[in-house]
Write an enzyme that holds these catalytic residues in place. Structure first.
Site, PDB file in Angstrom:
ATOM      1  N   ASP A  62     -32.077 -35.239   6.466  1.00  0.00           N
ATOM      2  CA  ASP A  62     -30.791 -34.532   6.425  1.00  0.00           C
ATOM      3  C   ASP A  62     -29.649 -35.512   6.698  1.00  0.00           C
ATOM      4  OD1 ASP A  62     -28.559 -32.722   6.981  1.00  0.00           O
ATOM      5  OD2 ASP A  62     -30.084 -31.155   7.112  1.00  0.00           O
ATOM      6  N   SER A 112     -26.008 -28.327   3.939  1.00  0.00           N
ATOM      7  CA  SER A 112     -27.476 -28.318   3.820  1.00  0.00           C
ATOM      8  C   SER A 112     -28.026 -27.015   3.267  1.00  0.00           C
ATOM      9  CB  SER A 112     -28.104 -28.574   5.198  1.00  0.00           C
ATOM     10  OG  SER A 112     -27.680 -29.803   5.705  1.00  0.00           O
ATOM     11  N   PHE A 301     -40.721 -26.301  19.826  1.00  0.00           N
ATOM     12  CA  PHE A 301     -40.784 -27.281  20.897  1.00  0.00           C
ATOM     13  C   PHE A 301     -39.496 -27.431  21.697  1.00  0.00           C
ATOM     14  CE2 PHE A 301     -43.882 -28.584  17.632  1.00  0.00           C
ATOM     15  CZ  PHE A 301     -45.026 -28.448  18.395  1.00  0.00           C
ATOM     16  N   GLU A 345     -38.558 -31.966   7.247  1.00  0.00           N
ATOM     17  CA  GLU A 345     -37.159 -32.380   7.388  1.00  0.00           C
ATOM     18  C   GLU A 345     -36.940 -33.192   8.663  1.00  0.00           C
ATOM     19  OE1 GLU A 345     -32.601 -30.712   7.880  1.00  0.00           O
ATOM     20  OE2 GLU A 345     -34.215 -29.876   9.062  1.00  0.00           O
ATOM     21  N   ASP A 350     -28.657 -36.290  10.521  1.00  0.00           N
ATOM     22  CA  ASP A 350     -27.383 -35.606  10.275  1.00  0.00           C
ATOM     23  C   ASP A 350     -26.600 -35.395  11.570  1.00  0.00           C
ATOM     24  OD1 ASP A 350     -25.667 -33.890   8.461  1.00  0.00           O
ATOM     25  OD2 ASP A 350     -26.355 -32.329   9.840  1.00  0.00           O
ATOM     26  N   ASP A 391     -30.282 -34.438   1.619  1.00  0.00           N
ATOM     27  CA  ASP A 391     -29.556 -33.302   1.059  1.00  0.00           C
ATOM     28  C   ASP A 391     -28.119 -33.688   0.721  1.00  0.00           C
ATOM     29  OD1 ASP A 391     -29.084 -33.626   3.752  1.00  0.00           O
ATOM     30  OD2 ASP A 391     -29.337 -31.513   4.280  1.00  0.00           O
TER      31      ASP A 391
HETATM   32 ZN    ZN Z   1     -24.649 -31.642   8.566  1.00  0.00          ZN
END
Ligand code: ZN
Length: 526
Positions: A62, A112, A301, A345, A350, A391
């Site tokens: 990402d 995204s 998690f 991912e 990001d 993305d």
């Molecule tokens: Zn973002």
């Protein structure tokens, strides 16, 4: 006459050929730059192609734009004691690649939600919406009906393949959500995030859609029988638990961990649906899963996103790395002889960028590359197509004229010098920087980039002469002040290996990714 002419031209061309080769001086022919590059072509000529895959793994970094790849590749090399520029991230050695246009239907620079919907359903859509087409009105529940798309994960389930979704972000966050949910707004992660009208209108929050995936898919297509997503692992526990401290897990950070205002405990609902499945919330539970016998796994998690890789040791109950989750997911999914579709991912590359912290963005990218390598090592290249892409990009740059091997997180030191170069304002500057965002901060050894959100934004030039810019807590300077650094609109890359990989070529729209998956797996074949 004619035969003599042929003979003469044959001799001429033979002479020309040897003369041609002789033109190259030894310094050129014996250069490793020359021979290594020549080998690339030899390897390309030896390539063969196959169309049909048994399994597909789609990796999404990402926010992993091209500048992120370059900087992460240099960091990876420098961490191994090399100069860095000459190396490759694992997937950068894949034989095929394409350049990908990322815009959303209504946005030049995408988010995204729209981009992952494009990749996983084959249809570009608007910014901010999940699994629905462009006729949706963002945030309007009433416009969802009739605009729902079908994702490759759903098609794979219908076909009898095993499926998995793994992310370091909340599993209800935009990218993973697009694999299983339909939502007029990416922010509807649980019922408390939705307007009353949307709940009353019958729209279902994203976490609930994950838990009800099998039921919802069977209701939508009467007569089909699917067995549900085999592996879902990530963060986001708060969206699955009631807003009641009695439901806090061992690793809760907030006083009340859960956000849900409808009293539902989705982890319990999931366990009731899949009595032979395993719900885990920490590293110990994760390690205890026997992949050879596990049929269903739900791993949550963290209360929110999982930790940054550089900050992972600070998790309360411990959590697995992206490569550990990837390996475990493959080990579980490959129990199905029909094959599998796995989506992985790295969600926090990001987030590091949004926080203006290259350190975390790059360390997460290096870990992402390790996860891809783990997948390549665990699969047969003859039967598994591995796609690696992003993305969208970020406004992250590699600037100035640093010399070869200059620390990528350091200040610019130019060729022939040992001292940082000075800008026209008399101050040193870093190689890495952001066009916009919160700007400079020196948080020293802080490994959580999000710590920046607790302090005031600080844009513009700063004197960093005495600052260690290589420290985890250094946040790069920026020009344009914004509450969060933004995505960028330029193209990103797609890397491919395995059956069908050769179809990843040229400059393509992002929704082509779905068709690469579909082509290789034959998801729509009768
Ligand atoms: Zn973002």
């Amino acid at each position: 006459m004619h035969s003599r002419w042929i003979l003469r031209s044959l001799i001429a061309s033979a002479l020309a050929t040897s003369a041609q080769a002789a033109v190259l001086p030894d310094v050129q022919k014996s250069s490793s730059w020359y021979s290594n590059a020549e080998q690339v072509i030899t390897n390309k000529l030896a390539q063969t192609t196959k169309d049909k895959a048994k399994n597909v793994i789609l990796f999404v970094g990402d926010g992993m734009g091209i500048s992120t790849l370059t900087a992460a590749r240099i960091l990876q090399g420098q961490l191994a004691g090399q100069s860095g520029e000459e190396g490759y991230l694992s997937f950068e050695t894949f034989p095929y690649s394409a350049q990908v246009k990322t815009y959303n239907v209504d946005a030049q620079t995408p988010d995204s939600a729209g981009t992952m919907t494009a990749m996983i359903s084959g249809v570009k859509t608007d910014v901010g919406v999940i699994g629905v087409d462009e006729d949706i009105e963002r945030g309007n529940c009433a416009t969802v009906k009739g605009n729902e798309l079908v994702s490759a994960v759903e098609l794979a389930e219908i076909r009898g393949l095993s499926t998995g979704v793994v992310s370091t972000a909340r599993i209800t966050h935009a990218t993973p959500a697009a694999t299983y949910a339909k939502s007029a707004d990416r922010n509807w992660e649980d019922v408390s995030d939705m307007p009353e009208s949307a709940v009353a209108g019958g729209c279902e929050d994203i976490a609930s859609q994950l838990v009800n995936f099998e039921k919802n898919l069977e209701m939508r297509f009467p007569g089909i029988d699917v067995d549900g997503i085999e592996v879902a692992m990530g963060g986001g526990r708060r969206h699955f638990l009631p807003k009641d401290a009695a439901f806090n897990s061992a690793d809760a950070r907030s006083e009340v961990e859960g956000d849900r205002t409808d009293e539902r405990d989705l982890t319990a609902e999931w366990q009731a649906t899949y009595s032979s499945g395993t719900y885990v919330m920490d590293k110990a539970g994760f390690d205890a899963i026997d992949a050879s016998t596990a049929t269903k796994v739900l791993g949550l998690f963290n209360e929110s996103h999982m930790q940054y890789e550089a900050d992972r040791a600070n998790d309360i109950a411990g959590e697995p790395s992206l490569s550990e989750m990837t390996s475990k997911a493959i080990d579980i999914l490959d129990n199905n002889d029909k094959g599998y579709l796995l989506v992985v991912e790295s969600g926090r590359i990001d987030h590091g960028h949004h926080a203006g912290n290259a350190y975390n963005a790059l360390y997460d990218t290096v870990e992402f590359a390790k996860a891809v390598q783990a997948a390549a090592d665990a699969t047969d290249p003859e039967e598994t197509l591995i796609l690696v892409t992003a993305d969208h990009s970020h406004v992250f740059t590699i600037a100035g004229y640093p010399k070869r091997g200059n620390p990528i997180l350091g200040k610019v030191v130019s060729v022939g010098s040992d001292e940082p170069s000075l800008a026209s304002d008399g101050m040193p500057y870093t190689t890495l920087g952001y066009t916009n965002g919160r700007g400079f901060a020196d948080l020293g050894s802080e490994t959580n980039a999000d710590a920046i959100y607790g302090i005031d934004p600080n844009s513009g030039r700063k004197d960093i002469s005495a600052v260690d810019t290589k420290a985890p807590g250094f946040h790069q300077e920026t020009t344009i002040p914004l509450s969060s650094e933004t995505h960028a609109g330029e193209d990103i890359s797609l890397h491919a290996k395995g059956p069908g990989a050769h179809l990843a070529q040229g400059v393509v729209e992002q929704n082509v990714v779905f068709h690469l998956i579909n082509q290789s797996l034959g998801l729509l074949n009768d």
